[in-house]
Design an enzyme around this catalytic site. Sequence first.
Site, PDB file in Angstrom:
ATOM      1  N   LYS A 107       0.854  -1.186   0.000  1.00  0.00           N
ATOM      2  CA  LYS A 107       0.000   0.000   0.000  1.00  0.00           C
ATOM      3  C   LYS A 107       0.881   1.224   0.000  1.00  0.00           C
ATOM      4  O   LYS A 107       2.011   1.186   0.503  1.00  0.00           O
ATOM      5  CB  LYS A 107      -0.897   0.027   1.238  1.00  0.00           C
ATOM      6  CG  LYS A 107      -2.138   0.842   1.056  1.00  0.00           C
ATOM      7  CD  LYS A 107      -3.149   0.075   0.210  1.00  0.00           C
ATOM      8  CE  LYS A 107      -4.456   0.749   0.053  1.00  0.00           C
ATOM      9  NZ  LYS A 107      -5.442  -0.146  -0.546  1.00  0.00           N
ATOM     10  N   GLY A 219     -20.852   6.715   1.997  1.00  0.00           N
ATOM     11  CA  GLY A 219     -19.951   7.050   0.894  1.00  0.00           C
ATOM     12  C   GLY A 219     -20.735   7.164  -0.396  1.00  0.00           C
ATOM     13  O   GLY A 219     -21.798   6.528  -0.571  1.00  0.00           O
ATOM     14  N   GLY A 221     -18.613   7.533  -3.423  1.00  0.00           N
ATOM     15  CA  GLY A 221     -17.474   7.581  -4.333  1.00  0.00           C
ATOM     16  C   GLY A 221     -17.524   6.392  -5.280  1.00  0.00           C
ATOM     17  O   GLY A 221     -18.594   5.829  -5.545  1.00  0.00           O
ATOM     18  N   ASN A 222     -16.359   5.996  -5.756  1.00  0.00           N
ATOM     19  CA  ASN A 222     -16.291   4.932  -6.756  1.00  0.00           C
ATOM     20  C   ASN A 222     -16.959   3.644  -6.282  1.00  0.00           C
ATOM     21  O   ASN A 222     -17.807   3.076  -6.980  1.00  0.00           O
ATOM     22  CB  ASN A 222     -14.818   4.688  -7.119  1.00  0.00           C
ATOM     23  CG  ASN A 222     -14.639   3.469  -7.987  1.00  0.00           C
ATOM     24  OD1 ASN A 222     -14.358   2.382  -7.498  1.00  0.00           O
ATOM     25  ND2 ASN A 222     -14.856   3.618  -9.287  1.00  0.00           N
TER      26      ASN A 222
HETATM   27  P1  NAD Z   1     -13.681   7.743  -3.102  1.00  0.00           P
HETATM   28  O1  NAD Z   1     -12.680   8.740  -2.728  1.00  0.00           O
HETATM   29  O2  NAD Z   1     -14.107   7.595  -4.528  1.00  0.00           O
HETATM   30  O3  NAD Z   1     -15.044   7.984  -2.258  1.00  0.00           O
HETATM   31  C1  NAD Z   1     -15.054   8.088  -0.875  1.00  0.00           C
HETATM   32  C2  NAD Z   1     -16.457   8.519  -0.453  1.00  0.00           C
HETATM   33  O4  NAD Z   1     -16.531   8.526   0.977  1.00  0.00           O
HETATM   34  C3  NAD Z   1     -16.844   9.927  -0.908  1.00  0.00           C
HETATM   35  O5  NAD Z   1     -18.206   9.932  -1.281  1.00  0.00           O
HETATM   36  C4  NAD Z   1     -16.658  10.766   0.350  1.00  0.00           C
HETATM   37  O6  NAD Z   1     -17.497  11.920   0.387  1.00  0.00           O
HETATM   38  C5  NAD Z   1     -17.080   9.755   1.400  1.00  0.00           C
HETATM   39  N1  NAD Z   1     -16.602  10.077   2.746  1.00  0.00           N
HETATM   40  C6  NAD Z   1     -15.355  10.422   3.133  1.00  0.00           C
HETATM   41  N2  NAD Z   1     -15.330  10.630   4.459  1.00  0.00           N
HETATM   42  C7  NAD Z   1     -16.576  10.387   4.909  1.00  0.00           C
HETATM   43  C8  NAD Z   1     -17.202  10.422   6.164  1.00  0.00           C
HETATM   44  N3  NAD Z   1     -16.508  10.765   7.263  1.00  0.00           N
HETATM   45  N4  NAD Z   1     -18.522  10.122   6.254  1.00  0.00           N
HETATM   46  C9  NAD Z   1     -19.237   9.798   5.155  1.00  0.00           C
HETATM   47  N5  NAD Z   1     -18.696   9.736   3.931  1.00  0.00           N
HETATM   48  C10 NAD Z   1     -17.398  10.032   3.810  1.00  0.00           C
HETATM   49  O7  NAD Z   1     -13.148   6.353  -2.526  1.00  0.00           O
HETATM   50  P2  NAD Z   1     -13.478   4.882  -3.018  1.00  0.00           P
HETATM   51  O8  NAD Z   1     -12.517   4.512  -4.064  1.00  0.00           O
HETATM   52  O9  NAD Z   1     -14.935   4.736  -3.272  1.00  0.00           O
HETATM   53  O10 NAD Z   1     -13.065   4.061  -1.702  1.00  0.00           O
HETATM   54  C11 NAD Z   1     -13.916   3.948  -0.579  1.00  0.00           C
HETATM   55  C12 NAD Z   1     -13.359   2.894   0.368  1.00  0.00           C
HETATM   56  O11 NAD Z   1     -13.226   1.664  -0.312  1.00  0.00           O
HETATM   57  C13 NAD Z   1     -11.965   3.170   0.957  1.00  0.00           C
HETATM   58  O12 NAD Z   1     -11.901   2.595   2.237  1.00  0.00           O
HETATM   59  C14 NAD Z   1     -11.046   2.412   0.006  1.00  0.00           C
HETATM   60  O13 NAD Z   1      -9.809   2.091   0.641  1.00  0.00           O
HETATM   61  C15 NAD Z   1     -11.886   1.197  -0.242  1.00  0.00           C
HETATM   62  N6  NAD Z   1     -11.554   0.468  -1.456  1.00  0.00           N
HETATM   63  C16 NAD Z   1     -11.577   1.079  -2.684  1.00  0.00           C
HETATM   64  C17 NAD Z   1     -11.296   0.347  -3.820  1.00  0.00           C
HETATM   65  C18 NAD Z   1     -11.391   0.920  -5.199  1.00  0.00           C
HETATM   66  O14 NAD Z   1     -11.206   0.188  -6.167  1.00  0.00           O
HETATM   67  N7  NAD Z   1     -11.742   2.188  -5.359  1.00  0.00           N
HETATM   68  C19 NAD Z   1     -10.943  -1.009  -3.703  1.00  0.00           C
HETATM   69  C20 NAD Z   1     -10.947  -1.612  -2.450  1.00  0.00           C
HETATM   70  C21 NAD Z   1     -11.248  -0.851  -1.338  1.00  0.00           C
END
Ligand code: NAD
Length: 428
Positions: A107, A219, A221-222
Amino acid sequence: MDDKSYNPFAMAQAQFDKAAEVLNLDAATRQLLRQPMREYQFSIPVRMDDGTAKIFRGFRVQHNDARGPGKGGIRFHPQETIDTVRALSMWMTWKCAVVDIPLGGSKGGVICDPHNLSSREEEQICRGWIRQMAKFIGAQVDVPAPDVMTSAQHMLWMLDEYEVIYGQKSPGLITGKPVGMGGSLGRTEATGYGVIFTVREAFKELGVEIKQTTASVQGFGNVAQFAIRLYQQIGGKVICVSCWDQNDQKSYGFKKESGIDPDELLKFTDRFGGINKDKAREAGYEILPGSAWLEQPVDLLIPAALENQITVSNVEHIATSVKLIAEGANGPTTPDADQKIAARGIFLIPDFLANAGGVTCSYFEQVQSNMNYYWEKDEVLGKLDVKMTSAFQAVSELARKRKLFMRDAAYYIAISRVAQACKDRGWT
Ligand code: NAD
Protein backbone atom coordinates in the site's frame (compact mmCIF):
# COMPACT_ATOMS: atom_id res chain seq x y z
CA MET A 1 -11.85 3.03 24.01
CA ASP A 2 -11.55 6.44 22.39
CA ASP A 3 -12.52 5.77 18.76
CA LYS A 4 -10.34 8.60 17.50
CA SER A 5 -7.23 7.03 18.99
CA TYR A 6 -7.80 3.75 17.14
CA ASN A 7 -4.65 2.69 15.40
CA PRO A 8 -5.53 0.74 12.24
CA PHE A 9 -2.22 -1.13 12.28
CA ALA A 10 -2.80 -2.27 15.88
CA MET A 11 -6.25 -3.38 14.73
CA ALA A 12 -4.84 -5.31 11.74
CA GLN A 13 -2.26 -6.96 14.01
CA ALA A 14 -4.92 -7.87 16.60
CA GLN A 15 -7.01 -9.51 13.87
CA PHE A 16 -3.95 -11.38 12.63
CA ASP A 17 -2.90 -12.51 16.14
CA LYS A 18 -6.37 -13.93 16.78
CA ALA A 19 -6.32 -15.94 13.55
CA ALA A 20 -2.69 -17.03 14.07
CA GLU A 21 -3.63 -18.42 17.48
CA VAL A 22 -6.47 -20.53 16.11
CA LEU A 23 -4.35 -21.66 13.15
CA ASN A 24 -1.59 -22.52 15.60
CA LEU A 25 1.03 -20.80 13.42
CA ASP A 26 4.66 -21.26 14.46
CA ALA A 27 6.48 -18.33 16.09
CA ALA A 28 8.60 -17.41 13.03
CA THR A 29 5.59 -17.25 10.70
CA ARG A 30 3.74 -15.07 13.21
CA GLN A 31 6.72 -12.76 13.53
CA LEU A 32 7.09 -12.53 9.76
CA LEU A 33 3.42 -11.89 8.96
CA ARG A 34 2.51 -9.46 11.74
CA GLN A 35 5.03 -6.90 10.37
CA PRO A 36 5.53 -5.56 6.84
CA MET A 37 8.63 -6.96 5.10
CA ARG A 38 9.70 -3.52 3.81
CA GLU A 39 8.71 0.10 4.31
CA TYR A 40 9.63 3.29 2.48
CA GLN A 41 9.01 6.80 3.84
CA PHE A 42 10.19 9.75 1.79
CA SER A 43 9.82 13.44 0.96
CA ILE A 44 8.39 14.74 -2.30
CA PRO A 45 9.41 18.34 -3.04
CA VAL A 46 6.90 20.16 -5.24
CA ARG A 47 7.07 23.61 -6.81
CA MET A 48 3.57 24.96 -6.17
CA ASP A 49 1.63 27.16 -8.61
CA ASP A 50 2.41 30.27 -6.55
CA GLY A 51 6.15 29.62 -6.93
CA THR A 52 6.79 28.39 -3.37
CA ALA A 53 8.29 24.97 -2.66
CA LYS A 54 6.30 22.53 -0.56
CA ILE A 55 7.42 19.15 0.79
CA PHE A 56 4.90 16.29 0.85
CA ARG A 57 5.44 13.07 2.80
CA GLY A 58 5.07 9.81 0.83
CA PHE A 59 4.87 6.14 1.85
CA ARG A 60 5.05 2.67 0.37
CA VAL A 61 4.76 -0.40 2.56
CA GLN A 62 5.32 -3.90 1.15
CA HIS A 63 3.79 -6.30 3.63
CA ASN A 64 4.39 -9.68 2.00
CA ASP A 65 5.25 -10.97 -1.48
CA ALA A 66 5.48 -14.73 -0.90
CA ARG A 67 2.56 -15.41 -3.29
CA GLY A 68 3.57 -12.89 -5.98
CA PRO A 69 4.48 -9.24 -6.65
CA GLY A 70 3.06 -6.73 -4.17
CA LYS A 71 -0.23 -5.10 -5.12
CA GLY A 72 -1.99 -2.13 -3.59
CA GLY A 73 -3.28 1.37 -4.10
CA ILE A 74 -1.80 4.80 -3.44
CA ARG A 75 -4.00 7.06 -1.33
CA PHE A 76 -3.92 10.85 -1.23
CA HIS A 77 -5.30 11.95 2.13
CA PRO A 78 -4.55 14.79 4.58
CA GLN A 79 -4.75 12.36 7.52
CA GLU A 80 -2.61 9.62 5.97
CA THR A 81 -0.27 7.94 8.46
CA ILE A 82 2.37 5.24 8.16
CA ASP A 83 0.27 3.02 10.44
CA THR A 84 -2.78 3.32 8.16
CA VAL A 85 -0.59 2.36 5.21
CA ARG A 86 0.90 -0.56 7.16
CA ALA A 87 -2.55 -1.86 8.07
CA LEU A 88 -3.80 -1.51 4.51
CA SER A 89 -0.74 -3.30 3.11
CA MET A 90 -1.40 -6.23 5.45
CA TRP A 91 -5.07 -6.32 4.43
CA MET A 92 -3.93 -6.39 0.77
CA THR A 93 -1.93 -9.54 1.46
CA TRP A 94 -5.02 -11.25 2.89
CA LYS A 95 -7.25 -9.85 0.16
CA CYS A 96 -5.15 -11.25 -2.71
CA ALA A 97 -4.90 -14.57 -0.89
CA VAL A 98 -8.61 -14.91 -0.12
CA VAL A 99 -9.56 -14.48 -3.79
CA ASP A 100 -6.58 -16.68 -4.69
CA ILE A 101 -4.76 -14.38 -7.11
CA PRO A 102 -0.96 -14.68 -7.40
CA LEU A 103 -0.09 -11.35 -5.78
CA GLY A 104 1.15 -10.09 -2.42
CA GLY A 105 0.19 -7.09 -0.31
CA SER A 106 1.42 -3.47 -0.53
CA LYS A 107 0.00 0.00 0.00
CA GLY A 108 1.13 3.56 -0.55
CA GLY A 109 0.08 7.06 0.28
CA VAL A 110 0.89 10.73 0.34
CA ILE A 111 -0.12 13.18 3.06
CA CYS A 112 -1.91 15.83 0.98
CA ASP A 113 -5.36 17.20 0.37
CA PRO A 114 -6.26 17.17 -3.34
CA HIS A 115 -9.19 19.51 -2.56
CA ASN A 116 -6.57 22.25 -2.17
CA LEU A 117 -4.24 21.27 -5.04
CA SER A 118 -4.30 22.18 -8.70
CA SER A 119 -4.10 19.48 -11.33
CA ARG A 120 -0.50 20.48 -12.08
CA GLU A 121 0.45 20.22 -8.40
CA GLU A 122 -1.12 16.76 -8.17
CA GLU A 123 0.83 15.72 -11.26
CA GLN A 124 4.06 16.87 -9.59
CA ILE A 125 3.24 14.79 -6.48
CA CYS A 126 2.61 11.73 -8.67
CA ARG A 127 5.86 12.17 -10.58
CA GLY A 128 7.76 12.86 -7.35
CA TRP A 129 6.34 9.70 -5.75
CA ILE A 130 7.62 7.65 -8.72
CA ARG A 131 11.05 9.30 -8.70
CA GLN A 132 11.43 8.21 -5.08
CA MET A 133 10.03 4.69 -5.56
CA ALA A 134 10.97 3.70 -9.15
CA LYS A 135 13.80 1.41 -8.03
CA PHE A 136 11.58 -0.48 -5.59
CA ILE A 137 8.45 -1.15 -7.67
CA GLY A 138 7.78 -2.87 -11.03
CA ALA A 139 5.54 -5.39 -12.81
CA GLN A 140 7.42 -8.29 -11.18
CA VAL A 141 8.06 -6.48 -7.87
CA ASP A 142 5.22 -4.31 -6.63
CA VAL A 143 2.33 -2.92 -8.66
CA PRO A 144 0.52 0.27 -7.48
CA ALA A 145 -3.08 1.26 -8.27
CA PRO A 146 -5.52 4.09 -7.53
CA ASP A 147 -7.22 4.37 -4.16
CA VAL A 148 -8.85 7.10 -2.07
CA MET A 149 -8.61 10.43 -3.97
CA THR A 150 -6.37 9.06 -6.73
CA SER A 151 -7.64 8.21 -10.21
CA ALA A 152 -6.72 6.81 -13.62
CA GLN A 153 -5.15 10.18 -14.47
CA HIS A 154 -2.81 9.94 -11.46
CA MET A 155 -1.82 6.41 -12.52
CA LEU A 156 -1.01 7.58 -16.05
CA TRP A 157 1.21 10.41 -14.77
CA MET A 158 2.99 7.89 -12.56
CA LEU A 159 3.41 5.39 -15.39
CA ASP A 160 4.69 8.12 -17.69
CA GLU A 161 7.33 9.20 -15.16
CA TYR A 162 8.44 5.59 -14.70
CA GLU A 163 8.67 5.02 -18.47
CA VAL A 164 10.71 8.24 -18.85
CA ILE A 165 13.14 7.03 -16.17
CA TYR A 166 13.56 3.55 -17.73
CA GLY A 167 13.19 4.55 -21.39
CA GLN A 168 10.71 1.81 -22.24
CA LYS A 169 6.99 1.05 -22.12
CA SER A 170 6.03 -0.77 -18.92
CA PRO A 171 2.22 -0.95 -18.84
CA GLY A 172 2.34 -3.77 -16.26
CA LEU A 173 3.88 -1.38 -13.71
CA ILE A 174 0.62 0.08 -12.53
CA THR A 175 -3.10 -0.68 -12.77
CA GLY A 176 -6.21 1.49 -12.85
CA LYS A 177 -4.88 3.18 -16.01
CA PRO A 178 -7.35 4.91 -18.35
CA VAL A 179 -9.06 2.58 -20.82
CA GLY A 180 -7.21 2.91 -24.12
CA MET A 181 -3.95 3.64 -22.28
CA GLY A 182 -3.49 0.14 -20.86
CA GLY A 183 -6.51 0.16 -18.56
CA SER A 184 -9.02 -2.66 -18.37
CA LEU A 185 -12.67 -2.28 -19.19
CA GLY A 186 -14.67 -2.98 -16.05
CA ARG A 187 -12.03 -1.72 -13.61
CA THR A 188 -14.10 1.33 -12.65
CA GLU A 189 -17.08 -0.85 -11.81
CA ALA A 190 -15.08 -3.73 -10.32
CA THR A 191 -14.95 -2.97 -6.60
CA GLY A 192 -18.58 -1.87 -6.26
CA TYR A 193 -19.84 -4.73 -8.46
CA GLY A 194 -17.66 -7.20 -6.52
CA VAL A 195 -19.31 -6.05 -3.27
CA ILE A 196 -22.72 -6.81 -4.76
CA PHE A 197 -21.69 -10.21 -6.18
CA THR A 198 -20.93 -11.20 -2.57
CA VAL A 199 -24.11 -9.52 -1.27
CA ARG A 200 -26.13 -11.53 -3.81
CA GLU A 201 -24.55 -14.79 -2.58
CA ALA A 202 -25.02 -13.84 1.08
CA PHE A 203 -28.72 -13.07 0.65
CA LYS A 204 -29.08 -16.40 -1.19
CA GLU A 205 -27.53 -18.12 1.80
CA LEU A 206 -29.79 -16.22 4.20
CA GLY A 207 -32.82 -17.20 2.13
CA VAL A 208 -33.70 -13.54 1.50
CA GLU A 209 -35.09 -12.36 -1.83
CA ILE A 210 -32.98 -9.35 -2.99
CA LYS A 211 -36.04 -7.71 -4.54
CA GLN A 212 -37.55 -7.42 -1.05
CA THR A 213 -34.47 -5.70 0.45
CA THR A 214 -33.43 -2.12 1.16
CA ALA A 215 -29.97 -0.74 1.87
CA SER A 216 -28.15 2.25 3.32
CA VAL A 217 -24.67 3.18 2.13
CA GLN A 218 -21.87 5.25 3.63
CA GLY A 219 -19.95 7.05 0.89
CA PHE A 220 -20.83 8.09 -2.65
CA GLY A 221 -17.47 7.58 -4.33
CA ASN A 222 -16.29 4.93 -6.76
CA VAL A 223 -17.10 1.88 -4.64
CA ALA A 224 -20.45 3.13 -3.37
CA GLN A 225 -21.72 4.38 -6.73
CA PHE A 226 -21.18 1.12 -8.58
CA ALA A 227 -22.37 -1.01 -5.66
CA ILE A 228 -25.59 1.04 -5.61
CA ARG A 229 -26.05 0.67 -9.37
CA LEU A 230 -25.66 -3.11 -9.48
CA TYR A 231 -27.70 -3.64 -6.31
CA GLN A 232 -30.55 -1.60 -7.82
CA GLN A 233 -30.22 -3.43 -11.15
CA ILE A 234 -30.79 -6.75 -9.40
CA GLY A 235 -33.85 -5.42 -7.59
CA GLY A 236 -32.67 -3.84 -4.30
CA LYS A 237 -33.55 -0.32 -3.14
CA VAL A 238 -31.05 2.11 -1.57
CA ILE A 239 -32.83 4.63 0.65
CA CYS A 240 -29.87 6.53 2.14
CA VAL A 241 -26.29 7.51 1.25
CA SER A 242 -23.86 9.65 3.16
CA CYS A 243 -20.78 11.60 2.14
CA TRP A 244 -18.24 14.17 3.27
CA ASP A 245 -19.01 17.88 2.88
CA GLN A 246 -15.78 19.73 2.25
CA ASN A 247 -17.24 23.20 2.98
CA ASP A 248 -18.83 22.25 6.30
CA GLN A 249 -16.03 19.80 7.22
CA LYS A 250 -18.54 17.15 8.26
CA SER A 251 -20.60 14.39 6.71
CA TYR A 252 -24.31 14.34 5.84
CA GLY A 253 -26.87 11.66 5.02
CA PHE A 254 -29.15 11.96 1.96
CA LYS A 255 -32.38 10.04 2.23
CA LYS A 256 -35.20 9.26 -0.16
CA GLU A 257 -37.69 6.64 1.04
CA SER A 258 -38.71 5.80 -2.55
CA GLY A 259 -35.06 5.02 -3.40
CA ILE A 260 -32.13 7.26 -4.25
CA ASP A 261 -31.31 7.82 -7.91
CA PRO A 262 -27.53 7.68 -8.50
CA ASP A 263 -27.79 9.37 -11.91
CA GLU A 264 -29.69 12.27 -10.39
CA LEU A 265 -27.27 12.61 -7.46
CA LEU A 266 -24.28 12.48 -9.81
CA LYS A 267 -25.46 15.70 -11.45
CA PHE A 268 -24.47 17.54 -8.27
CA THR A 269 -21.66 15.33 -6.93
CA ASP A 270 -18.07 16.58 -7.09
CA ARG A 271 -15.13 14.46 -8.26
CA PHE A 272 -14.43 13.45 -4.63
CA GLY A 273 -17.89 11.91 -4.14
CA GLY A 274 -19.26 14.91 -2.21
CA ILE A 275 -22.96 15.66 -2.84
CA ASN A 276 -24.13 19.30 -2.88
CA LYS A 277 -26.73 19.39 -0.11
CA ASP A 278 -28.69 22.42 -1.36
CA LYS A 279 -29.20 20.85 -4.76
CA ALA A 280 -30.05 17.51 -3.14
CA ARG A 281 -32.66 19.19 -0.94
CA GLU A 282 -34.18 20.82 -4.03
CA ALA A 283 -34.33 17.38 -5.67
CA GLY A 284 -36.41 16.07 -2.77
CA TYR A 285 -33.74 14.45 -0.59
CA GLU A 286 -34.01 14.66 3.17
CA ILE A 287 -30.68 15.96 4.57
CA LEU A 288 -29.66 14.11 7.73
CA PRO A 289 -26.64 14.08 10.03
CA GLY A 290 -23.67 12.03 8.77
CA SER A 291 -24.31 9.22 11.25
CA ALA A 292 -27.86 8.60 9.97
CA TRP A 293 -26.82 6.06 7.32
CA LEU A 294 -26.04 3.55 10.08
CA GLU A 295 -29.39 3.95 11.83
CA GLN A 296 -31.75 3.26 8.93
CA PRO A 297 -34.29 0.40 9.22
CA VAL A 298 -32.86 -1.48 6.23
CA ASP A 299 -31.76 -5.05 5.49
CA LEU A 300 -28.28 -4.19 4.25
CA LEU A 301 -25.60 -1.72 5.33
CA ILE A 302 -22.66 -0.97 3.05
CA PRO A 303 -19.92 1.14 4.65
CA ALA A 304 -18.01 2.31 1.55
CA ALA A 305 -16.20 5.47 2.70
CA LEU A 306 -13.32 5.13 5.16
CA GLU A 307 -11.86 2.98 7.94
CA ASN A 308 -12.98 3.09 11.59
CA GLN A 309 -16.64 4.01 11.01
CA ILE A 310 -18.62 1.35 12.91
CA THR A 311 -17.35 1.58 16.48
CA VAL A 312 -18.45 0.70 20.01
CA SER A 313 -20.03 4.12 20.31
CA ASN A 314 -22.41 3.69 17.38
CA VAL A 315 -22.76 -0.08 16.80
CA GLU A 316 -25.85 -0.19 19.05
CA HIS A 317 -27.55 2.26 16.68
CA ILE A 318 -27.72 -0.38 13.93
CA ALA A 319 -31.42 -1.17 13.42
CA THR A 320 -32.77 -4.62 14.33
CA SER A 321 -33.89 -5.05 10.70
CA VAL A 322 -30.26 -5.23 9.47
CA LYS A 323 -29.41 -8.77 8.32
CA LEU A 324 -26.26 -8.13 6.36
CA ILE A 325 -23.26 -5.78 6.45
CA ALA A 326 -21.00 -5.74 3.39
CA GLU A 327 -17.77 -3.86 4.06
CA GLY A 328 -17.01 -1.96 0.86
CA ALA A 329 -14.41 0.21 2.62
CA ASN A 330 -11.21 -1.12 4.16
CA GLY A 331 -11.36 -1.54 7.95
CA PRO A 332 -14.71 0.20 8.54
CA THR A 333 -15.49 -1.84 11.67
CA THR A 334 -13.40 -1.77 14.86
CA PRO A 335 -12.75 -5.15 16.56
CA ASP A 336 -14.94 -4.38 19.60
CA ALA A 337 -17.84 -3.32 17.36
CA ASP A 338 -17.20 -6.51 15.37
CA GLN A 339 -17.83 -8.63 18.45
CA LYS A 340 -21.18 -6.95 19.01
CA ILE A 341 -22.18 -7.50 15.38
CA ALA A 342 -21.24 -11.17 15.67
CA ALA A 343 -23.17 -11.48 18.96
CA ARG A 344 -26.27 -10.04 17.28
CA GLY A 345 -26.01 -12.66 14.54
CA ILE A 346 -25.73 -10.11 11.73
CA PHE A 347 -24.09 -11.72 8.68
CA LEU A 348 -20.96 -9.73 7.79
CA ILE A 349 -18.96 -9.91 4.58
CA PRO A 350 -15.49 -8.74 5.68
CA ASP A 351 -13.69 -5.95 3.82
CA PHE A 352 -10.90 -7.97 2.30
CA LEU A 353 -13.43 -10.35 0.75
CA ALA A 354 -16.25 -7.89 -0.07
CA ASN A 355 -14.05 -5.27 -1.75
CA ALA A 356 -11.60 -7.68 -3.42
CA GLY A 357 -13.23 -7.01 -6.81
CA GLY A 358 -10.93 -4.04 -7.36
CA VAL A 359 -7.71 -5.92 -6.91
CA THR A 360 -9.06 -8.91 -8.84
CA CYS A 361 -9.79 -6.68 -11.81
CA SER A 362 -6.42 -4.96 -11.34
CA TYR A 363 -4.88 -8.40 -11.65
CA PHE A 364 -6.88 -8.93 -14.88
CA GLU A 365 -5.60 -5.54 -16.07
CA GLN A 366 -2.04 -6.53 -15.38
CA VAL A 367 -2.47 -9.82 -17.23
CA GLN A 368 -3.93 -7.93 -20.23
CA SER A 369 -1.20 -5.26 -20.08
CA ASN A 370 1.54 -7.88 -20.00
CA MET A 371 -0.05 -9.68 -23.02
CA ASN A 372 -0.87 -6.34 -24.70
CA TYR A 373 -4.24 -7.87 -25.57
CA TYR A 374 -7.45 -6.51 -24.03
CA TRP A 375 -10.70 -8.31 -23.23
CA GLU A 376 -14.28 -7.12 -23.74
CA LYS A 377 -16.04 -5.68 -20.71
CA ASP A 378 -18.46 -8.61 -20.36
CA GLU A 379 -15.54 -11.01 -20.32
CA VAL A 380 -13.83 -9.03 -17.54
CA LEU A 381 -16.97 -8.72 -15.41
CA GLY A 382 -17.88 -12.37 -16.02
CA LYS A 383 -14.45 -13.51 -14.83
CA LEU A 384 -14.80 -11.17 -11.84
CA ASP A 385 -18.14 -12.69 -10.88
CA VAL A 386 -16.66 -16.19 -11.03
CA LYS A 387 -13.70 -15.22 -8.79
CA MET A 388 -15.78 -13.31 -6.24
CA THR A 389 -18.49 -15.95 -6.06
CA SER A 390 -16.07 -18.82 -5.55
CA ALA A 391 -14.12 -16.86 -2.92
CA PHE A 392 -17.36 -16.04 -1.08
CA GLN A 393 -18.50 -19.65 -1.22
CA ALA A 394 -15.19 -21.01 0.11
CA VAL A 395 -15.31 -18.61 3.07
CA SER A 396 -18.97 -19.14 3.88
CA GLU A 397 -18.58 -22.92 3.64
CA LEU A 398 -15.74 -22.83 6.17
CA ALA A 399 -17.75 -20.46 8.37
CA ARG A 400 -20.73 -22.83 8.32
CA LYS A 401 -18.69 -25.99 8.89
CA ARG A 402 -16.61 -24.59 11.73
CA LYS A 403 -19.34 -22.25 13.07
CA LEU A 404 -17.10 -19.22 12.55
CA PHE A 405 -17.84 -15.54 12.05
CA MET A 406 -17.26 -14.77 8.35
CA ARG A 407 -14.31 -12.48 9.10
CA ASP A 408 -12.53 -15.23 11.02
CA ALA A 409 -13.19 -17.78 8.27
CA ALA A 410 -11.81 -15.38 5.64
CA TYR A 411 -8.72 -14.80 7.78
CA TYR A 412 -8.11 -18.53 8.22
CA ILE A 413 -8.23 -19.17 4.49
CA ALA A 414 -6.06 -16.16 3.57
CA ILE A 415 -3.46 -16.52 6.32
CA SER A 416 -3.15 -20.28 5.75
CA ARG A 417 -2.40 -19.67 2.06
CA VAL A 418 0.22 -16.99 2.77
CA ALA A 419 1.81 -18.98 5.62
CA GLN A 420 2.01 -22.02 3.34
CA ALA A 421 3.72 -19.94 0.60
CA CYS A 422 6.29 -18.65 3.13
CA LYS A 423 6.90 -22.21 4.32
CA ASP A 424 7.17 -23.61 0.77
CA ARG A 425 9.73 -20.93 -0.09
CA GLY A 426 11.76 -21.94 2.93
CA TRP A 427 11.32 -18.58 4.69
CA THR A 428 9.84 -20.13 7.80
P1 NAD B 1 -13.68 7.74 -3.10
O1 NAD B 1 -12.68 8.74 -2.73
O2 NAD B 1 -14.11 7.60 -4.53
O3 NAD B 1 -15.04 7.98 -2.26
C1 NAD B 1 -15.05 8.09 -0.87
C2 NAD B 1 -16.46 8.52 -0.45
O4 NAD B 1 -16.53 8.53 0.98
C3 NAD B 1 -16.84 9.93 -0.91
O5 NAD B 1 -18.21 9.93 -1.28
C4 NAD B 1 -16.66 10.77 0.35
O6 NAD B 1 -17.50 11.92 0.39
C5 NAD B 1 -17.08 9.75 1.40
N1 NAD B 1 -16.60 10.08 2.75
C6 NAD B 1 -15.35 10.42 3.13
N2 NAD B 1 -15.33 10.63 4.46
C7 NAD B 1 -16.58 10.39 4.91
C8 NAD B 1 -17.20 10.42 6.16
N3 NAD B 1 -16.51 10.76 7.26
N4 NAD B 1 -18.52 10.12 6.25
C9 NAD B 1 -19.24 9.80 5.15
N5 NAD B 1 -18.70 9.74 3.93
C10 NAD B 1 -17.40 10.03 3.81
O7 NAD B 1 -13.15 6.35 -2.53
P2 NAD B 1 -13.48 4.88 -3.02
O8 NAD B 1 -12.52 4.51 -4.06
O9 NAD B 1 -14.93 4.74 -3.27
O10 NAD B 1 -13.06 4.06 -1.70
C11 NAD B 1 -13.92 3.95 -0.58
C12 NAD B 1 -13.36 2.89 0.37
O11 NAD B 1 -13.23 1.66 -0.31
C13 NAD B 1 -11.97 3.17 0.96
O12 NAD B 1 -11.90 2.59 2.24
C14 NAD B 1 -11.05 2.41 0.01
O13 NAD B 1 -9.81 2.09 0.64
C15 NAD B 1 -11.89 1.20 -0.24
N6 NAD B 1 -11.55 0.47 -1.46
C16 NAD B 1 -11.58 1.08 -2.68
C17 NAD B 1 -11.30 0.35 -3.82
C18 NAD B 1 -11.39 0.92 -5.20
O14 NAD B 1 -11.21 0.19 -6.17
N7 NAD B 1 -11.74 2.19 -5.36
C19 NAD B 1 -10.94 -1.01 -3.70
C20 NAD B 1 -10.95 -1.61 -2.45
C21 NAD B 1 -11.25 -0.85 -1.34
